[in-house]
Motif scaffolding. Structure first.
Motif, short mmCIF file in Angstrom:
data_model
loop_
_atom_site.label_atom_id
_atom_site.label_comp_id
_atom_site.label_asym_id
_atom_site.label_seq_id
_atom_site.Cartn_x
_atom_site.Cartn_y
_atom_site.Cartn_z
N ARG A 29 0.84 -1.19 0.00
CA ARG A 29 0.00 0.00 0.00
C ARG A 29 0.88 1.24 0.00
O ARG A 29 1.98 1.24 0.53
CB ARG A 29 -0.89 -0.02 1.24
CG ARG A 29 -1.98 1.01 1.23
CD ARG A 29 -2.89 0.86 2.42
NE ARG A 29 -2.24 1.49 3.57
CZ ARG A 29 -2.52 1.20 4.83
NH1 ARG A 29 -3.39 0.28 5.12
NH2 ARG A 29 -1.90 1.82 5.80
N ASP A 31 0.58 5.20 1.21
CA ASP A 31 -0.20 6.18 1.96
C ASP A 31 0.23 7.59 1.57
O ASP A 31 1.42 7.88 1.48
CB ASP A 31 0.01 6.00 3.47
CG ASP A 31 -0.56 4.70 3.98
OD1 ASP A 31 -1.49 4.16 3.35
OD2 ASP A 31 -0.09 4.22 5.03
N LYS A 39 -3.86 0.77 -2.92
CA LYS A 39 -3.24 -0.54 -2.81
C LYS A 39 -2.41 -0.76 -4.05
O LYS A 39 -2.85 -0.48 -5.17
CB LYS A 39 -4.30 -1.61 -2.63
CG LYS A 39 -5.03 -1.48 -1.33
CD LYS A 39 -5.85 -2.68 -1.02
CE LYS A 39 -6.48 -2.43 0.35
NZ LYS A 39 -6.83 -3.62 1.02
N SER A 61 4.06 7.40 3.34
CA SER A 61 4.76 6.16 3.69
C SER A 61 4.38 5.05 2.72
O SER A 61 3.38 5.12 2.02
CB SER A 61 4.42 5.73 5.11
OG SER A 61 3.04 5.42 5.22
N ILE A 63 3.91 0.82 2.67
CA ILE A 63 3.74 -0.36 3.50
C ILE A 63 4.36 -1.53 2.74
O ILE A 63 3.90 -1.89 1.65
CB ILE A 63 2.25 -0.63 3.80
CG1 ILE A 63 1.56 0.62 4.36
CG2 ILE A 63 2.11 -1.83 4.75
CD1 ILE A 63 2.14 1.13 5.66
N GLN A 65 5.68 -5.58 2.69
CA GLN A 65 5.32 -6.86 3.28
C GLN A 65 6.40 -7.88 2.95
O GLN A 65 6.80 -8.02 1.79
CB GLN A 65 3.97 -7.34 2.76
CG GLN A 65 3.48 -8.61 3.40
CD GLN A 65 2.07 -8.96 2.95
OE1 GLN A 65 1.58 -8.42 1.96
NE2 GLN A 65 1.45 -9.85 3.67
N GLN A 71 4.31 -6.85 7.98
CA GLN A 71 4.28 -5.57 7.28
C GLN A 71 5.10 -4.52 8.02
O GLN A 71 5.15 -4.49 9.24
CB GLN A 71 2.84 -5.09 7.13
CG GLN A 71 2.04 -5.97 6.21
CD GLN A 71 0.67 -5.43 5.93
OE1 GLN A 71 0.23 -4.46 6.54
NE2 GLN A 71 -0.04 -6.05 5.00
N SER A 73 6.18 -0.20 7.81
CA SER A 73 5.89 1.11 7.26
C SER A 73 7.20 1.89 7.17
O SER A 73 7.89 2.08 8.17
CB SER A 73 4.90 1.84 8.17
OG SER A 73 4.71 3.15 7.72
N TYR A 90 14.61 -3.44 10.77
CA TYR A 90 13.55 -2.46 11.02
C TYR A 90 13.82 -1.69 12.31
O TYR A 90 13.55 -0.48 12.38
CB TYR A 90 12.18 -3.14 11.07
CG TYR A 90 11.04 -2.18 11.00
CD1 TYR A 90 10.85 -1.37 9.89
CD2 TYR A 90 10.15 -2.04 12.05
CE1 TYR A 90 9.81 -0.46 9.81
CE2 TYR A 90 9.08 -1.14 11.99
CZ TYR A 90 8.93 -0.36 10.86
OH TYR A 90 7.90 0.54 10.79
#
Length: 127
Positions: A29, A31, A39, A61, A63, A65, A71, A73, A90
């Motif tokens: 996704r 944002d 998506k 941002s 997303i 996966q 997931q 961000s 991360y």
């Protein structure tokens, strides 16, 4: 002559393209500022999706996966590219973002203090 003023938006799209091209993760996704999102469809480039839009919305941002379904961000910047390539974990990514924010605050406070001291010295010199 018409000049585009959306350099920040273009930079965000540039980094998003870099993340999409060289990522170990799938982009699920995207944002945007203002609460909107789309998506992502696998195999379609950002250039193809947004080439018809004149006013590019600012990407807030991405997303990502993993293959295991977890997931993450990330922001479309150099640290986000390093995380997507697998150079940073991360936790390291989040720590680096926090340190970047602290540096910005320290530089702002330091430059404000410097200008305040300079103004005070000019006022005291001329009075």
């Amino acid at each position: 002559m018409c000049v585009s003023n959306n350099a920040i938006e273009h930079q965000a799209y540039h980094y998003s393209e870099k993340i999409q091209e060289s990522s170990l993760y799938n982009i699920v996704r995207v944002d945007f500022n203002g609460g909107t999102f789309i998506k992502s469809v696998e195999g379609i480039s950002f250039k193809d999706e947004f080439q018809d839009m004149e006013n590019l919305p600012l990407i807030k941002s991405l997303i990502l996966q993993s293959k295991a379904g977890k997931q993450f961000s990330v922001e479309p910047d150099e640290l986000g590219v390093q995380f997507a390539k697998g150079y940073l974990s991360y936790n390291r990514y989040l720590l680096a973002k926090k340190q970047e924010s602290r540096k910005l605050i320290y530089y702002t406070l330091g430059s404000t203090g410097l200008f305040t001291a300079m103004a005070w010295s000019f006022v005291s010199y001329f009075l």
